[in-house]
Design an enzyme around this catalytic site. Sequence first.
Site, PDB file in Angstrom:
ATOM      1  N   HIS A 243       0.844  -1.203   0.000  1.00 63.01           N
ATOM      2  CA  HIS A 243       0.000   0.000   0.000  1.00 63.01           C
ATOM      3  C   HIS A 243       0.870   1.241   0.000  1.00 63.01           C
ATOM      4  O   HIS A 243       1.836   1.338   0.757  1.00 63.01           O
ATOM      5  CB  HIS A 243      -0.908   0.026   1.233  1.00 63.01           C
ATOM      6  CG  HIS A 243      -1.679   1.303   1.372  1.00 63.01           C
ATOM      7  ND1 HIS A 243      -2.816   1.569   0.640  1.00 63.01           N
ATOM      8  CD2 HIS A 243      -1.461   2.407   2.136  1.00 63.01           C
ATOM      9  CE1 HIS A 243      -3.274   2.774   0.963  1.00 63.01           C
ATOM     10  NE2 HIS A 243      -2.467   3.298   1.863  1.00 63.01           N
TER      11      HIS A 243
ATOM     12  N   ASP B   5     -15.273   3.675   8.642  1.00 59.58           N
ATOM     13  CA  ASP B   5     -14.179   4.585   8.257  1.00 59.58           C
ATOM     14  C   ASP B   5     -14.700   5.712   7.378  1.00 59.58           C
ATOM     15  O   ASP B   5     -14.327   6.873   7.562  1.00 59.58           O
ATOM     16  CB  ASP B   5     -13.082   3.814   7.530  1.00 59.58           C
ATOM     17  CG  ASP B   5     -11.960   4.731   7.054  1.00 59.58           C
ATOM     18  OD1 ASP B   5     -11.309   5.350   7.909  1.00 59.58           O
ATOM     19  OD2 ASP B   5     -11.749   4.828   5.834  1.00 59.58           O
TER      20      ASP B   5
ATOM     21  N   ARG C 218     -14.221  13.854   9.997  1.00 63.45           N
ATOM     22  CA  ARG C 218     -12.866  14.383  10.171  1.00 63.45           C
ATOM     23  C   ARG C 218     -12.594  15.504   9.174  1.00 63.45           C
ATOM     24  O   ARG C 218     -11.930  16.496   9.489  1.00 63.45           O
ATOM     25  CB  ARG C 218     -11.835  13.261   9.983  1.00 63.45           C
ATOM     26  CG  ARG C 218     -11.771  12.264  11.129  1.00 63.45           C
ATOM     27  CD  ARG C 218     -10.972  11.034  10.738  1.00 63.45           C
ATOM     28  NE  ARG C 218      -9.614  11.385  10.323  1.00 63.45           N
ATOM     29  CZ  ARG C 218      -8.841  10.603   9.587  1.00 63.45           C
ATOM     30  NH1 ARG C 218      -9.278   9.435   9.156  1.00 63.45           N
ATOM     31  NH2 ARG C 218      -7.629  11.000   9.265  1.00 63.45           N
TER      32      ARG C 218
ATOM     33  N   SER D 288      -7.330   4.489   9.970  1.00 58.80           N
ATOM     34  CA  SER D 288      -8.072   4.490   8.709  1.00 58.80           C
ATOM     35  C   SER D 288      -7.378   3.596   7.681  1.00 58.80           C
ATOM     36  O   SER D 288      -8.015   2.759   7.029  1.00 58.80           O
ATOM     37  CB  SER D 288      -8.182   5.919   8.167  1.00 58.80           C
ATOM     38  OG  SER D 288      -8.820   5.935   6.909  1.00 58.80           O
TER      39      SER D 288
ATOM     40  N   LYS E  34      -8.434  -0.915   6.805  1.00 53.80           N
ATOM     41  CA  LYS E  34      -8.729  -1.447   5.456  1.00 53.80           C
ATOM     42  C   LYS E  34      -7.716  -2.516   5.056  1.00 53.80           C
ATOM     43  O   LYS E  34      -8.053  -3.477   4.363  1.00 53.80           O
ATOM     44  CB  LYS E  34      -8.762  -0.302   4.443  1.00 53.80           C
ATOM     45  CG  LYS E  34      -9.928   0.668   4.677  1.00 53.80           C
ATOM     46  CD  LYS E  34     -10.087   1.655   3.554  1.00 53.80           C
ATOM     47  CE  LYS E  34      -9.111   2.802   3.640  1.00 53.80           C
ATOM     48  NZ  LYS E  34      -9.450   3.794   4.665  1.00 53.80           N
TER      49      LYS E  34
END
Length: 433
Positions: A82, A161, A168, A183, A187
């Site tokens: 990621h 989320d 947020r 967050s 995932k």
Amino acid sequence: MRVVDIIQKKRENQVLTEDEIRFLLENYQIGKVPDYQIASFLMTVYFNGMNTEELKVFTKTMIDSGETIDFPGVEKFLIDKHSTGGVGDKTTIALAPIFGALGMGTAKLSGKGLGHTGGTIDKFESIKGFRFSNSKEELIKIVNETGTGLMGQAESIVPLDKKLYALRDVTATVSSIPLIASSIMSKKLAVHADAIILDVKVGSGAFMKNIDEARELATTMYKLGRAFDRNIVCILTNMDEPLGNAVGNSLEVVEAIETLKGNGPKDFTYLVEVLGAQALILKGDIKTLEEGIERVKEVIKNGDALMMLKKFIKGSGGDPNVCDDYSLLNIATETLEYSVEESGYIKHIDAEKIGKAAMMLGAGRATKDDVIDHSVGIIMQKKVGDRFEKGEILLTLYHQNNMRDEIIETLDGAFVFSQEKVEKIPTILDIIG
């Protein structure tokens, strides 16, 4: 249990219990806790943070808010790589086939990208006929065959989320390190992988602008991953200039393919080598980074990685001949060469402004409903540390007759020059874990 007492406890910088965190989040998800109380709680976290145990419970509650996904029948050691995002980040296109050539795999759930250019799926969709997997069964089949699987982001994963992020966004708490970490990791942890590699971008073209904040985020995510007993490594990488030379969907596909042919830009090639090596270390095949880099170089040199990319493209409905004939890609034929009326060295490139210019050409999305033009983009001819002469081309813009003054003005503000020699910026800034 009262919500106001939980908010007050965190306001006083006390450690919350598992029951308190779950009570707060679970009741918020079903509408029993109003936005204004969660907004207040988010602000207390922004100022006081959370320790690893609190963050673990917070993240586990996020994961439990939706479904989790595994891949029964996958025969590969799965790596979830990621990136926190940046300008010219086409890493997955080159890295996933390398994983496949090394006997590993990656099964990614990707959404449409917002910002400078599209996401990974958008880039692959530059290839005519390409379509990503529509079901888990399709994804498992193609991962086993090629080492690469791509599927659209499931709305059912971590729905809490999305609800929290919207709040947020309007309460100035997006930049909270614990909330960012939770967050991202919720995932990652909701989808099965045998190991996780996090590429945390640092610099003007990244969400994290300075190394200290990026290191704090990476360390927090690493500790969180280890708290869930996951095999994980976090790599801090430079985004104070675009990654590689290409910015724009089709152009980035070409650059990724050229990298698999051994002709990629030095910074991008090195990043791919290090990430591939780290995957082999996490799998336990090797012990040193140097040994892993040699293994990656080998599958590039012998053509195995490129073959895996061709198999993935064919298995996804695209034409694998695109890897040898770039005319099969939609690339804009109109170009503009950008230069300046001075000589010197490039001291700094504002990657965010390069990305903004590419987006104005049509390479990215300002909103989720915008339509991407896969053909447009920018090729960097010079990078930080390079010498240039008056009138020498710094970059080339590929456009569809939509050049505007504001695009050139944006580029004018992207460069800082020096008469003194400038050192190249290292691609890898730090490795955590």
